[in-house]
Design an enzyme around this catalytic site. Structure first.
Site, PDB file in Angstrom:
ATOM      1  N   HIS A   1      26.197  15.931  49.690  1.00 45.97           N
ATOM      2  CA  HIS A   1      25.491  17.092  50.295  1.00 45.97           C
ATOM      3  C   HIS A   1      24.195  17.015  50.024  1.00 45.97           C
ATOM      4  CE1 HIS A   1      25.380  20.868  52.065  1.00 45.97           C
ATOM      5  NE2 HIS A   1      25.966  21.598  51.434  1.00 45.97           N
TER       6      HIS A   1
ATOM      7  N   HIS B   1      27.133  12.281  59.568  1.00 48.15           N
ATOM      8  CA  HIS B   1      27.215  13.979  59.535  1.00 48.15           C
ATOM      9  C   HIS B   1      28.496  14.337  59.855  1.00 48.15           C
ATOM     10  CE1 HIS B   1      26.347  18.202  59.501  1.00 48.15           C
ATOM     11  NE2 HIS B   1      25.318  17.675  58.732  1.00 48.15           N
TER      12      HIS B   1
ATOM     13  N   ASP C   1      18.703  14.277  55.448  1.00 43.28           N
ATOM     14  CA  ASP C   1      17.871  13.497  54.240  1.00 43.28           C
ATOM     15  C   ASP C   1      17.441  12.191  54.538  1.00 43.28           C
ATOM     16  OD1 ASP C   1      19.072  15.685  52.583  1.00 43.28           O
ATOM     17  OD2 ASP C   1      20.876  15.165  52.719  1.00 43.28           O
TER      18      ASP C   1
HETATM   19  N1  ACO Z   1      27.519   5.043  55.696  1.00 40.02           N
HETATM   20  C1  ACO Z   1      28.324   3.851  56.180  1.00 40.02           C
HETATM   21  N2  ACO Z   1      29.597   4.216  56.746  1.00 40.02           N
HETATM   22  C2  ACO Z   1      29.843   5.542  57.007  1.00 40.02           C
HETATM   23  C3  ACO Z   1      28.771   6.458  56.772  1.00 40.02           C
HETATM   24  C4  ACO Z   1      27.592   6.168  55.966  1.00 40.02           C
HETATM   25  N3  ACO Z   1      26.561   6.849  55.549  1.00 40.02           N
HETATM   26  N4  ACO Z   1      29.035   7.784  56.813  1.00 40.02           N
HETATM   27  C5  ACO Z   1      30.342   7.597  57.496  1.00 40.02           C
HETATM   28  N5  ACO Z   1      30.988   6.226  57.305  1.00 40.02           N
HETATM   29  C6  ACO Z   1      31.847   5.933  58.042  1.00 40.02           C
HETATM   30  C7  ACO Z   1      33.258   6.248  57.089  1.00 40.02           C
HETATM   31  O1  ACO Z   1      33.556   5.359  56.315  1.00 40.02           O
HETATM   32  C8  ACO Z   1      34.322   6.217  58.178  1.00 40.02           C
HETATM   33  O2  ACO Z   1      34.542   4.887  58.457  1.00 40.02           O
HETATM   34  P1  ACO Z   1      36.302   4.520  59.009  1.00 40.02           P
HETATM   35  O3  ACO Z   1      36.452   5.286  60.358  1.00 40.02           O
HETATM   36  O4  ACO Z   1      36.117   2.947  59.048  1.00 40.02           O
HETATM   37  O5  ACO Z   1      36.854   4.807  57.701  1.00 40.02           O
HETATM   38  C9  ACO Z   1      33.605   6.820  59.261  1.00 40.02           C
HETATM   39  O6  ACO Z   1      32.243   6.560  59.358  1.00 40.02           O
HETATM   40  C10 ACO Z   1      33.859   8.543  59.467  1.00 40.02           C
HETATM   41  O7  ACO Z   1      33.154   8.930  58.263  1.00 40.02           O
HETATM   42  P2  ACO Z   1      33.886  10.193  57.340  1.00 40.02           P
HETATM   43  O8  ACO Z   1      33.649   9.790  55.973  1.00 40.02           O
HETATM   44  O9  ACO Z   1      35.313  10.226  58.223  1.00 40.02           O
HETATM   45  O10 ACO Z   1      33.010  11.267  58.047  1.00 40.02           O
HETATM   46  P3  ACO Z   1      32.818  12.605  57.214  1.00 40.02           P
HETATM   47  O11 ACO Z   1      32.357  13.481  58.207  1.00 40.02           O
HETATM   48  O12 ACO Z   1      34.036  12.888  56.177  1.00 40.02           O
HETATM   49  O13 ACO Z   1      31.561  12.346  56.321  1.00 40.02           O
HETATM   50  C11 ACO Z   1      29.405  12.541  55.341  1.00 40.02           C
HETATM   51  C12 ACO Z   1      30.225  12.953  56.392  1.00 40.02           C
HETATM   52  C13 ACO Z   1      29.984  13.086  54.115  1.00 40.02           C
HETATM   53  C14 ACO Z   1      27.955  13.106  55.425  1.00 40.02           C
HETATM   54  C15 ACO Z   1      29.425  10.688  55.456  1.00 40.02           C
HETATM   55  O14 ACO Z   1      28.702  10.576  56.632  1.00 40.02           O
HETATM   56  C16 ACO Z   1      28.468  10.428  54.402  1.00 40.02           C
HETATM   57  O15 ACO Z   1      29.001  10.214  53.271  1.00 40.02           O
HETATM   58  N6  ACO Z   1      27.051  10.139  54.275  1.00 40.02           N
HETATM   59  C17 ACO Z   1      26.340   9.595  53.603  1.00 40.02           C
HETATM   60  C18 ACO Z   1      25.947  10.921  52.507  1.00 40.02           C
HETATM   61  C19 ACO Z   1      24.880  11.623  53.277  1.00 40.02           C
HETATM   62  O16 ACO Z   1      23.826  11.215  53.806  1.00 40.02           O
HETATM   63  N7  ACO Z   1      25.028  13.109  52.986  1.00 40.02           N
HETATM   64  C20 ACO Z   1      24.154  14.082  53.783  1.00 40.02           C
HETATM   65  C21 ACO Z   1      24.747  14.928  54.835  1.00 40.02           C
HETATM   66  S1  ACO Z   1      23.695  15.822  55.385  1.00 40.02           S
HETATM   67  C22 ACO Z   1      23.836  17.440  54.597  1.00 40.02           C
HETATM   68  O17 ACO Z   1      24.499  17.444  53.642  1.00 40.02           O
HETATM   69  C23 ACO Z   1      22.628  18.175  54.412  1.00 40.02           C
END
Ligand code: ACO
Length: 431
Positions: free
Chosen positions: A269, A310, A366
Protein backbone atom coordinates in the site's frame (compact mmCIF):
# COMPACT_ATOMS: atom_id res chain seq x y z
CA UNK A 1 -42.84 -8.47 -5.66
CA UNK A 2 -41.22 -8.85 -9.06
CA UNK A 3 -39.85 -5.68 -10.63
CA UNK A 4 -37.60 -5.14 -13.63
CA UNK A 5 -34.79 -3.99 -11.42
CA UNK A 6 -34.28 -7.30 -9.73
CA UNK A 7 -32.42 -10.55 -9.94
CA UNK A 8 -34.15 -13.93 -10.00
CA UNK A 9 -32.06 -16.62 -8.40
CA UNK A 10 -32.93 -20.28 -8.68
CA UNK A 11 -31.47 -22.49 -5.99
CA UNK A 12 -30.76 -25.76 -7.78
CA UNK A 13 -30.58 -27.58 -4.46
CA UNK A 14 -34.28 -26.96 -3.86
CA UNK A 15 -35.62 -25.73 -7.20
CA UNK A 16 -36.95 -22.62 -5.41
CA UNK A 17 -36.67 -19.18 -7.04
CA UNK A 18 -36.01 -15.92 -5.21
CA UNK A 19 -36.43 -12.32 -6.27
CA UNK A 20 -33.67 -9.98 -5.10
CA UNK A 21 -33.88 -6.21 -5.74
CA UNK A 22 -31.03 -4.48 -7.63
CA UNK A 23 -30.17 -0.95 -6.55
CA UNK A 24 -27.19 0.93 -7.95
CA UNK A 25 -26.14 -2.19 -9.89
CA UNK A 26 -25.81 -3.94 -6.56
CA UNK A 27 -27.69 -6.58 -4.62
CA UNK A 28 -27.67 -6.61 -0.85
CA UNK A 29 -25.72 -9.60 0.42
CA UNK A 30 -28.17 -9.86 3.33
CA UNK A 31 -31.00 -10.57 0.82
CA UNK A 32 -29.28 -13.88 0.05
CA UNK A 33 -29.82 -15.06 3.61
CA UNK A 34 -33.38 -16.06 2.80
CA UNK A 35 -31.99 -18.71 0.42
CA UNK A 36 -32.03 -21.87 2.52
CA UNK A 37 -32.38 -25.61 2.08
CA UNK A 38 -33.94 -26.11 5.52
CA UNK A 39 -35.77 -23.54 7.62
CA UNK A 40 -33.12 -23.63 10.32
CA UNK A 41 -30.19 -23.11 7.88
CA UNK A 42 -28.13 -19.94 8.39
CA UNK A 43 -28.87 -18.92 4.79
CA UNK A 44 -26.62 -18.23 1.82
CA UNK A 45 -23.57 -15.99 2.23
CA UNK A 46 -21.13 -14.49 -0.26
CA UNK A 47 -17.44 -15.41 -0.05
CA UNK A 48 -15.30 -12.44 -1.03
CA UNK A 49 -11.78 -12.50 0.39
CA UNK A 50 -10.06 -9.13 0.03
CA UNK A 51 -13.43 -7.53 -0.84
CA UNK A 52 -12.84 -7.95 -4.56
CA UNK A 53 -16.51 -7.44 -5.41
CA UNK A 54 -18.16 -6.08 -2.29
CA UNK A 55 -19.34 -2.52 -1.72
CA UNK A 56 -19.20 -1.93 2.03
CA UNK A 57 -20.65 1.57 2.02
CA UNK A 58 -22.37 4.26 0.00
CA UNK A 59 -20.01 7.20 -0.43
CA UNK A 60 -20.25 10.64 -2.03
CA UNK A 61 -16.59 11.57 -1.58
CA UNK A 62 -14.33 10.09 -4.24
CA UNK A 63 -15.15 8.62 -7.63
CA UNK A 64 -12.78 6.32 -9.50
CA UNK A 65 -13.27 4.75 -12.90
CA UNK A 66 -10.36 2.33 -12.96
CA UNK A 67 -10.80 1.30 -16.59
CA UNK A 68 -10.81 4.87 -17.85
CA UNK A 69 -8.22 6.16 -15.38
CA UNK A 70 -10.57 8.76 -13.83
CA UNK A 71 -10.26 10.12 -10.29
CA UNK A 72 -12.57 12.81 -8.90
CA UNK A 73 -12.99 14.29 -5.43
CA UNK A 74 -16.59 15.41 -4.87
CA UNK A 75 -16.99 15.55 -8.66
CA UNK A 76 -13.89 17.64 -9.35
CA UNK A 77 -11.31 15.97 -11.64
CA UNK A 78 -7.99 15.36 -9.91
CA UNK A 79 -6.16 17.07 -12.80
CA UNK A 80 -8.03 20.36 -12.15
CA UNK A 81 -7.50 20.20 -8.41
CA UNK A 82 -3.78 19.48 -8.89
CA UNK A 83 -3.49 22.47 -11.20
CA UNK A 84 -5.67 25.01 -9.39
CA UNK A 85 -6.25 24.03 -5.78
CA UNK A 86 -4.18 23.71 -2.63
CA UNK A 87 -4.09 20.78 -0.25
CA UNK A 88 -5.94 22.65 2.49
CA UNK A 89 -8.69 23.74 0.09
CA UNK A 90 -8.94 20.13 -1.17
CA UNK A 91 -9.13 18.81 2.40
CA UNK A 92 -12.05 21.17 3.06
CA UNK A 93 -13.71 19.96 -0.15
CA UNK A 94 -13.36 16.32 0.90
CA UNK A 95 -14.71 17.01 4.37
CA UNK A 96 -17.52 19.39 3.46
CA UNK A 97 -18.57 18.35 -0.02
CA UNK A 98 -18.13 21.79 -1.63
CA UNK A 99 -15.22 24.08 -2.38
CA UNK A 100 -14.90 26.71 0.35
CA UNK A 101 -15.83 30.35 -0.18
CA UNK A 102 -13.04 32.89 0.20
CA UNK A 103 -13.99 33.53 3.84
CA UNK A 104 -14.36 29.84 4.64
CA UNK A 105 -10.95 29.08 3.16
CA UNK A 106 -9.31 31.93 5.07
CA UNK A 107 -10.88 30.80 8.36
CA UNK A 108 -10.02 27.12 7.71
CA UNK A 109 -6.41 27.94 6.80
CA UNK A 110 -6.10 30.08 9.90
CA UNK A 111 -7.55 27.34 12.14
CA UNK A 112 -5.27 24.64 10.74
CA UNK A 113 -2.24 26.92 10.97
CA UNK A 114 -2.94 27.74 14.63
CA UNK A 115 -3.46 24.12 15.65
CA UNK A 116 -0.05 22.92 14.50
CA UNK A 117 1.56 23.05 17.94
CA UNK A 118 1.62 19.84 19.97
CA UNK A 119 1.77 19.38 23.72
CA UNK A 120 5.39 19.43 24.89
CA UNK A 121 4.88 16.10 26.69
CA UNK A 122 4.55 14.43 23.32
CA UNK A 123 8.23 15.11 22.75
CA UNK A 124 9.00 12.67 25.58
CA UNK A 125 7.10 9.99 23.68
CA UNK A 126 9.28 10.66 20.65
CA UNK A 127 12.43 10.77 22.74
CA UNK A 128 11.77 7.22 23.91
CA UNK A 129 12.28 5.88 20.38
CA UNK A 130 15.68 4.73 19.21
CA UNK A 131 17.45 6.92 16.64
CA UNK A 132 16.82 4.30 13.93
CA UNK A 133 13.11 3.79 14.66
CA UNK A 134 11.05 3.80 11.46
CA UNK A 135 9.21 7.14 11.23
CA UNK A 136 5.98 5.34 10.34
CA UNK A 137 6.17 3.37 13.59
CA UNK A 138 6.76 6.65 15.44
CA UNK A 139 3.90 8.33 13.57
CA UNK A 140 1.43 5.58 14.45
CA UNK A 141 2.44 5.73 18.13
CA UNK A 142 2.39 9.53 18.19
CA UNK A 143 -1.09 9.80 16.69
CA UNK A 144 -2.35 7.33 19.24
CA UNK A 145 -0.58 9.23 22.04
CA UNK A 146 -1.94 12.55 20.74
CA UNK A 147 -5.47 11.24 21.23
CA UNK A 148 -4.83 10.76 24.96
CA UNK A 149 -4.43 14.55 25.29
CA UNK A 150 -8.03 15.03 24.14
CA UNK A 151 -10.22 12.68 26.19
CA UNK A 152 -13.30 14.48 24.84
CA UNK A 153 -12.44 13.04 21.42
CA UNK A 154 -14.41 9.94 22.34
CA UNK A 155 -17.64 12.00 22.05
CA UNK A 156 -17.76 11.30 18.35
CA UNK A 157 -21.41 12.31 17.90
CA UNK A 158 -20.79 15.81 19.26
CA UNK A 159 -20.58 17.66 15.94
CA UNK A 160 -18.55 20.61 17.23
CA UNK A 161 -16.13 18.30 19.05
CA UNK A 162 -15.76 16.11 15.97
CA UNK A 163 -14.89 19.20 13.91
CA UNK A 164 -12.25 20.21 16.43
CA UNK A 165 -10.59 16.79 16.44
CA UNK A 166 -10.52 16.81 12.63
CA UNK A 167 -8.82 20.22 12.65
CA UNK A 168 -6.30 19.06 15.23
CA UNK A 169 -5.43 15.88 13.38
CA UNK A 170 -4.92 17.60 10.03
CA UNK A 171 -2.91 20.43 11.61
CA UNK A 172 -0.68 18.34 13.85
CA UNK A 173 0.20 15.69 11.26
CA UNK A 174 2.95 17.90 9.81
CA UNK A 175 4.34 18.64 13.26
CA UNK A 176 4.43 15.01 14.37
CA UNK A 177 5.94 14.01 11.03
CA UNK A 178 8.53 16.80 11.13
CA UNK A 179 9.46 16.08 14.76
CA UNK A 180 9.78 12.37 13.97
CA UNK A 181 12.31 13.21 11.26
CA UNK A 182 14.30 15.50 13.59
CA UNK A 183 14.42 12.72 16.15
CA UNK A 184 15.76 10.34 13.51
CA UNK A 185 18.56 12.66 12.49
CA UNK A 186 19.27 13.83 16.03
CA UNK A 187 18.42 17.47 15.45
CA UNK A 188 16.48 19.74 17.83
CA UNK A 189 12.79 19.94 17.08
CA UNK A 190 11.87 22.85 14.79
CA UNK A 191 8.61 24.48 15.83
CA UNK A 192 5.81 25.50 13.47
CA UNK A 193 5.99 28.93 11.89
CA UNK A 194 2.50 30.35 11.50
CA UNK A 195 3.51 32.65 8.67
CA UNK A 196 4.07 29.70 6.38
CA UNK A 197 1.61 27.73 4.28
CA UNK A 198 0.83 24.15 5.31
CA UNK A 199 3.38 22.44 3.00
CA UNK A 200 5.98 25.17 3.59
CA UNK A 201 5.54 24.82 7.34
CA UNK A 202 6.17 21.10 7.03
CA UNK A 203 9.41 21.74 5.13
CA UNK A 204 10.31 24.27 7.82
CA UNK A 205 9.87 21.66 10.56
CA UNK A 206 11.90 19.16 8.53
CA UNK A 207 14.84 21.25 7.44
CA UNK A 208 15.20 24.54 9.37
CA UNK A 209 18.59 24.86 10.99
CA UNK A 210 19.92 28.26 12.11
CA UNK A 211 17.79 30.54 9.91
CA UNK A 212 15.62 32.97 11.87
CA UNK A 213 13.01 32.59 9.15
CA UNK A 214 13.01 29.53 6.95
CA UNK A 215 12.05 30.16 3.33
CA UNK A 216 11.56 27.00 1.32
CA UNK A 217 11.82 27.11 -2.46
CA UNK A 218 8.32 27.99 -3.80
CA UNK A 219 8.58 25.39 -6.60
CA UNK A 220 9.25 22.66 -4.04
CA UNK A 221 6.42 23.91 -1.81
CA UNK A 222 4.03 23.78 -4.76
CA UNK A 223 5.22 20.29 -5.79
CA UNK A 224 4.65 19.04 -2.25
CA UNK A 225 1.21 20.66 -2.15
CA UNK A 226 0.31 18.91 -5.43
CA UNK A 227 1.52 15.57 -4.02
CA UNK A 228 -0.63 16.20 -0.94
CA UNK A 229 -3.67 16.90 -3.16
CA UNK A 230 -3.10 13.70 -5.14
CA UNK A 231 -2.81 11.59 -1.99
CA UNK A 232 -5.71 13.14 -0.07
CA UNK A 233 -8.25 10.40 -0.73
CA UNK A 234 -8.73 7.29 -2.82
CA UNK A 235 -12.07 5.82 -1.75
CA UNK A 236 -12.23 2.37 -0.16
CA UNK A 237 -8.60 1.23 -0.22
CA UNK A 238 -6.93 -0.83 2.49
CA UNK A 239 -6.17 2.03 4.90
CA UNK A 240 -9.51 3.82 4.37
CA UNK A 241 -11.37 0.58 4.94
CA UNK A 242 -9.30 0.14 8.10
CA UNK A 243 -10.34 3.64 9.19
CA UNK A 244 -13.98 2.76 8.62
CA UNK A 245 -13.78 -0.69 10.22
CA UNK A 246 -11.94 0.55 13.30
CA UNK A 247 -14.10 3.70 13.46
CA UNK A 248 -17.24 1.55 13.29
CA UNK A 249 -16.53 0.45 16.88
CA UNK A 250 -17.05 4.16 17.76
CA UNK A 251 -13.51 4.54 19.03
CA UNK A 252 -12.05 8.08 19.02
CA UNK A 253 -10.69 9.35 15.66
CA UNK A 254 -7.05 9.37 16.80
CA UNK A 255 -7.11 5.62 17.43
CA UNK A 256 -8.86 5.02 14.11
CA UNK A 257 -6.34 7.21 12.23
CA UNK A 258 -3.47 5.36 13.93
CA UNK A 259 -4.97 2.07 12.68
CA UNK A 260 -5.38 3.49 9.17
CA UNK A 261 -1.73 4.61 9.27
CA UNK A 262 -0.68 1.09 10.23
CA UNK A 263 -2.52 -0.26 7.19
CA UNK A 264 -0.87 2.35 4.99
CA UNK A 265 2.59 1.33 6.22
CA UNK A 266 2.49 -2.03 4.39
CA UNK A 267 4.68 -2.44 1.28
CA UNK A 268 1.66 -3.31 -0.88
CA UNK A 269 0.00 0.00 0.00
CA UNK A 270 1.70 3.24 1.10
CA UNK A 271 5.08 1.57 1.49
CA UNK A 272 5.37 0.92 -2.24
CA UNK A 273 7.09 4.23 -3.13
CA UNK A 274 9.96 3.33 -0.81
CA UNK A 275 10.15 -0.09 -2.47
CA UNK A 276 10.29 1.57 -5.91
CA UNK A 277 13.50 3.40 -4.98
CA UNK A 278 15.01 0.20 -3.57
CA UNK A 279 14.08 -1.55 -6.81
CA UNK A 280 15.48 1.19 -9.09
CA UNK A 281 18.68 1.34 -7.04
CA UNK A 282 19.06 -2.41 -7.21
CA UNK A 283 18.53 -2.41 -10.99
CA UNK A 284 21.30 0.19 -11.10
CA UNK A 285 21.49 0.83 -14.83
CA UNK A 286 19.37 0.68 -17.95
CA UNK A 287 21.08 -2.40 -19.33
CA UNK A 288 20.00 -4.45 -16.32
CA UNK A 289 16.29 -3.74 -16.96
CA UNK A 290 15.53 -6.67 -19.34
CA UNK A 291 16.98 -9.19 -16.86
CA UNK A 292 14.96 -7.62 -14.04
CA UNK A 293 11.75 -7.73 -16.11
CA UNK A 294 12.35 -11.44 -16.78
CA UNK A 295 12.77 -12.04 -13.04
CA UNK A 296 9.47 -10.27 -12.37
CA UNK A 297 7.68 -12.25 -15.07
CA UNK A 298 8.95 -15.54 -13.67
CA UNK A 299 7.89 -14.36 -10.20
CA UNK A 300 11.36 -15.37 -8.95
CA UNK A 301 11.54 -14.87 -5.20
CA UNK A 302 8.17 -13.11 -5.33
CA UNK A 303 9.77 -10.14 -7.12
CA UNK A 304 7.22 -7.63 -8.40
CA UNK A 305 7.56 -4.49 -10.42
CA UNK A 306 6.94 -2.10 -7.54
CA UNK A 307 4.87 0.97 -8.37
CA UNK A 308 3.04 -1.01 -11.04
CA UNK A 309 -0.43 -2.49 -10.91
CA UNK A 310 -3.49 -1.51 -8.96
CA UNK A 311 -6.60 -3.23 -7.69
CA UNK A 312 -8.84 -0.59 -9.27
CA UNK A 313 -6.88 1.10 -12.08
CA UNK A 314 -6.58 -1.09 -15.10
CA UNK A 315 -5.25 1.91 -16.99
CA UNK A 316 -2.62 4.58 -16.27
CA UNK A 317 -3.21 5.89 -12.74
CA UNK A 318 -4.15 9.56 -13.34
CA UNK A 319 -2.09 10.58 -10.32
CA UNK A 320 1.03 8.95 -11.79
CA UNK A 321 0.66 11.11 -14.92
CA UNK A 322 0.52 14.33 -12.87
CA UNK A 323 3.43 13.27 -10.67
CA UNK A 324 5.57 12.37 -13.67
CA UNK A 325 5.14 15.94 -14.99
CA UNK A 326 5.76 17.47 -11.58
CA UNK A 327 9.00 15.47 -11.31
CA UNK A 328 10.58 17.50 -14.11
CA UNK A 329 9.67 20.77 -12.35
CA UNK A 330 11.23 19.55 -9.11
CA UNK A 331 14.38 18.31 -10.84
CA UNK A 332 14.86 21.78 -12.35
CA UNK A 333 15.39 23.03 -8.78
CA UNK A 334 17.09 20.03 -7.21
CA UNK A 335 19.03 18.67 -10.18
CA UNK A 336 18.16 15.45 -11.96
CA UNK A 337 17.53 12.29 -9.99
CA UNK A 338 19.74 9.72 -11.74
CA UNK A 339 17.14 7.01 -11.08
CA UNK A 340 14.65 8.81 -13.37
CA UNK A 341 16.30 7.45 -16.51
CA UNK A 342 15.98 3.91 -15.20
CA UNK A 343 12.34 4.52 -14.22
CA UNK A 344 11.44 5.95 -17.64
CA UNK A 345 13.09 3.06 -19.46
CA UNK A 346 11.53 0.51 -17.12
CA UNK A 347 8.09 2.02 -17.73
CA UNK A 348 8.65 2.02 -21.50
CA UNK A 349 9.72 -1.63 -21.58
CA UNK A 350 6.99 -2.79 -19.19
CA UNK A 351 4.22 -1.00 -21.10
CA UNK A 352 5.24 -2.84 -24.27
CA UNK A 353 5.71 -6.24 -22.67
CA UNK A 354 2.90 -8.77 -23.15
CA UNK A 355 2.99 -9.86 -19.47
CA UNK A 356 2.13 -6.36 -18.25
CA UNK A 357 -0.17 -5.48 -21.16
CA UNK A 358 -2.25 -8.65 -20.69
CA UNK A 359 -2.63 -8.02 -16.96
CA UNK A 360 -3.31 -4.29 -17.46
CA UNK A 361 -0.43 -3.32 -15.19
CA UNK A 362 0.38 0.40 -15.43
CA UNK A 363 2.42 2.75 -13.25
CA UNK A 364 0.55 3.72 -10.10
CA UNK A 365 0.90 6.79 -7.87
CA UNK A 366 3.99 5.37 -6.19
CA UNK A 367 6.09 4.84 -9.29
CA UNK A 368 7.29 8.45 -9.61
CA UNK A 369 6.47 9.99 -6.22
CA UNK A 370 9.51 8.43 -4.52
CA UNK A 371 11.83 10.01 -7.10
CA UNK A 372 10.48 13.46 -6.23
CA UNK A 373 10.67 12.84 -2.49
CA UNK A 374 14.24 11.61 -2.85
CA UNK A 375 15.22 14.69 -4.88
CA UNK A 376 13.68 16.85 -2.13
CA UNK A 377 16.04 15.09 0.33
CA UNK A 378 13.39 13.14 2.21
CA UNK A 379 14.92 9.91 3.48
CA UNK A 380 13.19 6.83 2.12
CA UNK A 381 11.75 5.88 5.48
CA UNK A 382 9.77 9.13 5.40
CA UNK A 383 7.94 8.31 2.14
CA UNK A 384 4.94 6.57 3.69
CA UNK A 385 4.74 9.41 6.22
CA UNK A 386 4.44 11.84 3.30
CA UNK A 387 1.54 9.74 2.05
CA UNK A 388 -0.12 9.63 5.47
CA UNK A 389 -0.05 13.41 6.07
CA UNK A 390 -2.62 14.32 3.40
CA UNK A 391 -4.50 11.01 3.54
CA UNK A 392 -5.65 11.96 7.04
CA UNK A 393 -8.15 14.38 5.48
CA UNK A 394 -9.60 11.61 3.30
CA UNK A 395 -9.75 9.16 6.21
CA UNK A 396 -11.55 11.72 8.36
CA UNK A 397 -14.01 12.61 5.58
CA UNK A 398 -14.77 8.88 5.15
CA UNK A 399 -15.04 8.40 8.92
CA UNK A 400 -17.52 11.30 9.29
CA UNK A 401 -19.54 10.02 6.37
CA UNK A 402 -19.69 6.59 8.00
CA UNK A 403 -20.83 8.02 11.34
CA UNK A 404 -23.63 9.91 9.58
CA UNK A 405 -24.74 6.84 7.60
CA UNK A 406 -27.70 5.08 9.22
CA UNK A 407 -26.95 1.90 7.20
CA UNK A 408 -23.65 1.43 9.06
CA UNK A 409 -23.11 -0.74 12.14
CA UNK A 410 -20.01 -2.15 13.77
CA UNK A 411 -18.08 -3.97 11.01
CA UNK A 412 -18.17 -7.71 11.43
CA UNK A 413 -17.54 -9.98 8.44
CA UNK A 414 -18.62 -13.61 8.42
CA UNK A 415 -16.39 -16.62 7.85
CA UNK A 416 -16.58 -20.06 6.35
CA UNK A 417 -15.38 -22.26 9.17
CA UNK A 418 -12.82 -24.80 7.97
CA UNK A 419 -11.54 -26.06 11.33
CA UNK A 420 -12.00 -29.22 13.28
CA UNK A 421 -15.43 -30.54 14.25
CA UNK A 422 -16.20 -30.51 17.98
CA UNK A 423 -13.87 -32.78 19.97
CA UNK A 424 -13.06 -33.43 23.59
CA UNK A 425 -10.08 -31.91 25.42
CA UNK A 426 -7.18 -34.35 25.71
CA UNK A 427 -4.98 -34.32 28.79
CA UNK A 428 -1.34 -33.44 27.99
CA UNK A 429 -0.08 -36.93 28.86
CA UNK A 430 -2.25 -38.46 26.16
CA UNK A 431 -1.36 -36.14 23.23
N1 ACO B 1 4.54 -6.80 -10.85
C1 ACO B 1 4.39 -8.00 -11.46
N2 ACO B 1 3.22 -8.66 -11.56
C2 ACO B 1 2.16 -8.07 -11.00
C3 ACO B 1 2.24 -6.84 -10.35
C4 ACO B 1 3.49 -6.19 -10.29
N3 ACO B 1 3.62 -5.02 -9.69
N4 ACO B 1 1.02 -6.50 -9.88
C5 ACO B 1 0.21 -7.50 -10.23
N5 ACO B 1 0.89 -8.45 -10.91
C6 ACO B 1 0.35 -9.67 -11.51
C7 ACO B 1 -0.01 -10.69 -10.45
O1 ACO B 1 1.07 -11.56 -10.18
C8 ACO B 1 -1.16 -11.41 -11.10
O2 ACO B 1 -0.63 -12.28 -12.08
P1 ACO B 1 -1.32 -13.70 -12.35
O3 ACO B 1 -2.69 -13.38 -12.86
O4 ACO B 1 -0.43 -14.36 -13.34
O5 ACO B 1 -1.35 -14.40 -11.02
C9 ACO B 1 -1.88 -10.31 -11.86
O6 ACO B 1 -0.88 -9.33 -12.15
C10 ACO B 1 -3.03 -9.67 -11.08
O7 ACO B 1 -2.49 -9.13 -9.89
P2 ACO B 1 -3.14 -9.23 -8.46
O8 ACO B 1 -2.04 -9.46 -7.47
O9 ACO B 1 -4.28 -10.22 -8.50
O10 ACO B 1 -3.73 -7.79 -8.32
P3 ACO B 1 -4.24 -7.16 -6.99
O11 ACO B 1 -5.34 -6.26 -7.37
O12 ACO B 1 -4.52 -8.18 -5.97
O13 ACO B 1 -2.97 -6.34 -6.46
C11 ACO B 1 -1.43 -4.62 -6.07
C12 ACO B 1 -2.82 -4.98 -6.60
C13 ACO B 1 -1.30 -5.10 -4.61
C14 ACO B 1 -1.27 -3.11 -6.08
C15 ACO B 1 -0.37 -5.29 -6.97
O14 ACO B 1 -0.50 -4.83 -8.28
C16 ACO B 1 1.04 -5.04 -6.44
O15 ACO B 1 1.51 -5.77 -5.57
N6 ACO B 1 1.77 -4.00 -6.98
C17 ACO B 1 3.08 -3.69 -6.52
C18 ACO B 1 2.99 -2.91 -5.21
C19 ACO B 1 2.51 -1.50 -5.43
O16 ACO B 1 2.97 -0.78 -6.31
N7 ACO B 1 1.58 -1.07 -4.55
C20 ACO B 1 1.03 0.29 -4.57
C21 ACO B 1 -0.40 0.26 -4.97
S1 ACO B 1 -1.02 1.89 -5.07
C22 ACO B 1 -1.29 2.34 -3.50
O17 ACO B 1 -1.55 1.55 -2.61
C23 ACO B 1 -1.23 3.71 -3.20
Amino acid sequence: MPTNNSLTITDNRTGKSYEVPITDETIRAIDLRKIKVKDDDFGLMTYDPAFMNTAACRSAITFIDGDKGILEYRGYPIEQLAEKSTYLETAWLLLNGELPTKDELAAWTNTITYHTFINENLKFVLDSFRYNAHPMGMLIAMISALGTFYPEAKNIFDQEGRKRQIERLIAKMITIAGFGYRHMVGMPYAYPDNKLSYPANFLNMMYRTTEAEYEPNPALVRALDVLFILHADHEQNCSTSSMRVVGSSHVDPYSAVAAACAALYGPLHGGANEQVIHMLTEIGSKQNIPAFIEKVKKGEGGVKLMGFGHRVYKNYDPRAKIIKNSAYEVFEVTGMNPLLDIALELEKIALEDEYFVKRKLYPNVDFYSGLIYQAMKFPMDMFPVLFAIPRVSGWLAQWSEMLNDSDQKIARPRQIFTGSARRDYKAIEGR
